[in-house]
Design a protein around this motif. Structure first.
Motif, mmCIF file in Angstrom:
data_model
loop_
_atom_site.group_PDB
_atom_site.id
_atom_site.type_symbol
_atom_site.label_atom_id
_atom_site.label_comp_id
_atom_site.label_asym_id
_atom_site.label_seq_id
_atom_site.Cartn_x
_atom_site.Cartn_y
_atom_site.Cartn_z
ATOM 1 N N VAL A 141 0.214 10.709 2.099
ATOM 2 C CA VAL A 141 0.588 9.284 2.556
ATOM 3 C C VAL A 141 0.392 9.909 4.217
ATOM 4 C CG1 VAL A 141 2.194 8.121 2.564
ATOM 5 C CG2 VAL A 141 1.650 9.209 0.273
ATOM 6 N N TYR A 142 -0.065 9.501 4.817
ATOM 7 C CA TYR A 142 -0.351 8.682 5.774
ATOM 8 C C TYR A 142 0.242 7.943 6.164
ATOM 9 C CZ TYR A 142 -4.319 12.104 5.376
ATOM 10 O OH TYR A 142 -4.514 13.538 4.671
ATOM 11 N N ASN A 143 1.052 7.895 7.901
ATOM 12 C CA ASN A 143 1.381 6.663 9.071
ATOM 13 C C ASN A 143 0.173 6.239 9.459
ATOM 14 O OD1 ASN A 143 4.130 7.371 7.660
ATOM 15 N ND2 ASN A 143 4.342 8.692 9.107
ATOM 16 N N VAL A 144 0.199 4.930 9.656
ATOM 17 C CA VAL A 144 -1.470 4.361 9.853
ATOM 18 C C VAL A 144 -0.347 3.112 10.718
ATOM 19 C CG1 VAL A 144 -3.635 3.767 9.948
ATOM 20 C CG2 VAL A 144 -2.663 5.583 8.802
ATOM 21 N N SER A 145 -1.342 3.256 11.894
ATOM 22 C CA SER A 145 -0.638 1.972 13.176
ATOM 23 C C SER A 145 -1.487 0.601 12.678
ATOM 24 C CB SER A 145 -0.158 2.552 14.333
ATOM 25 O OG SER A 145 -0.619 2.691 14.898
ATOM 26 N N GLY A 146 -1.341 -0.471 12.622
ATOM 27 C CA GLY A 146 -2.422 -1.033 13.569
ATOM 28 C C GLY A 146 -2.539 -2.590 12.200
ATOM 29 N N MET A 147 -1.980 -1.882 10.439
ATOM 30 C CA MET A 147 -2.069 -2.469 9.366
ATOM 31 C C MET A 147 -1.809 -4.154 9.955
ATOM 32 S SD MET A 147 -3.105 -0.150 6.910
ATOM 33 C CE MET A 147 -1.095 0.364 6.896
ATOM 34 N N THR A 148 -1.651 -5.056 9.708
ATOM 35 C CA THR A 148 -1.231 -6.478 9.679
ATOM 36 C C THR A 148 -1.013 -7.265 8.520
ATOM 37 O OG1 THR A 148 -2.106 -7.370 11.235
ATOM 38 C CG2 THR A 148 -1.243 -5.696 12.141
ATOM 39 N N ASP B 32 -8.808 16.035 3.823
ATOM 40 C CA ASP B 32 -9.503 16.594 5.339
ATOM 41 C C ASP B 32 -8.815 15.687 5.961
ATOM 42 O OD1 ASP B 32 -10.977 16.856 7.704
ATOM 43 O OD2 ASP B 32 -12.781 17.126 7.017
ATOM 44 N N ASP B 33 -7.646 16.878 7.073
ATOM 45 C CA ASP B 33 -6.855 15.286 7.475
ATOM 46 C C ASP B 33 -7.179 14.611 9.007
ATOM 47 O OD1 ASP B 33 -4.947 15.311 6.123
ATOM 48 O OD2 ASP B 33 -4.140 16.489 7.769
ATOM 49 N N ALA B 34 -8.474 15.843 9.690
ATOM 50 C CA ALA B 34 -9.023 15.393 10.467
ATOM 51 C C ALA B 34 -10.113 14.143 10.002
ATOM 52 C CB ALA B 34 -10.208 16.610 11.643
ATOM 53 N N LEU B 35 -11.195 14.210 9.203
ATOM 54 C CA LEU B 35 -12.354 13.096 8.944
ATOM 55 C C LEU B 35 -11.095 11.898 8.812
ATOM 56 C CD1 LEU B 35 -15.323 12.605 7.841
ATOM 57 C CD2 LEU B 35 -14.062 13.571 5.803
ATOM 58 N N LEU B 36 -10.014 11.914 7.972
ATOM 59 C CA LEU B 36 -9.671 10.777 6.990
ATOM 60 C C LEU B 36 -9.040 9.987 8.783
ATOM 61 C CD1 LEU B 36 -6.908 11.835 4.579
ATOM 62 C CD2 LEU B 36 -9.199 10.039 4.499
ATOM 63 N N ALA B 37 -8.797 10.191 9.692
ATOM 64 C CA ALA B 37 -8.226 9.921 11.387
ATOM 65 C C ALA B 37 -9.730 9.323 11.358
ATOM 66 C CB ALA B 37 -7.611 11.438 12.053
ATOM 67 N N GLN B 38 -10.655 10.078 11.176
ATOM 68 C CA GLN B 38 -11.958 9.280 12.304
ATOM 69 C C GLN B 38 -11.878 8.209 11.078
ATOM 70 O OE1 GLN B 38 -13.604 10.804 15.004
ATOM 71 N NE2 GLN B 38 -14.085 8.071 15.223
#
Length: 92
Positions: A26-33, A72-78
């Protein structure tokens, strides 16, 4: 005509026992509305090879990603960044 389904499973007529150890992170993601945000992230993340499932929780600001291997956290972040959002880290 291929014997394989779009998700990569093959039906060759022979039975094989294959253990799957899917991992959900589970990742925290900002900007989703909105629902558009949910669909955009589901499609973008879901297009990655090792991704089995994506669940976006707009209210919590989190995205649960189930992968067939270690994520792959870096790939998901990208991918999240390319979609116009910001992955701020794994949920604690």
């Amino acid at each position: 005509m291929s014997c394989c389904t779009p998700d990569g499973n093959c039906s060759t007529g022979t039975a094989t026992a294959e253990a799957t150890d899917d991992t959900t992170t589970v990742y925290n993601v900002s900007g989703m509305t909105c629902e558009h945000c949910k669909a955009a992230l589901t499609n973008s993340i879901g297009a990655l090879d090792s991704v089995v499932a994506v669940h976006v929780d707009l209210d919590a600001g989190q995205v649960a990603v189930t992968t067939s291997e270690q994520p792959d956290d870096a790939l998901l972040a990208q991918v999240v960044d390319d979609a116009g959002y910001e992955l701020t880290g794994r949920a604690g």
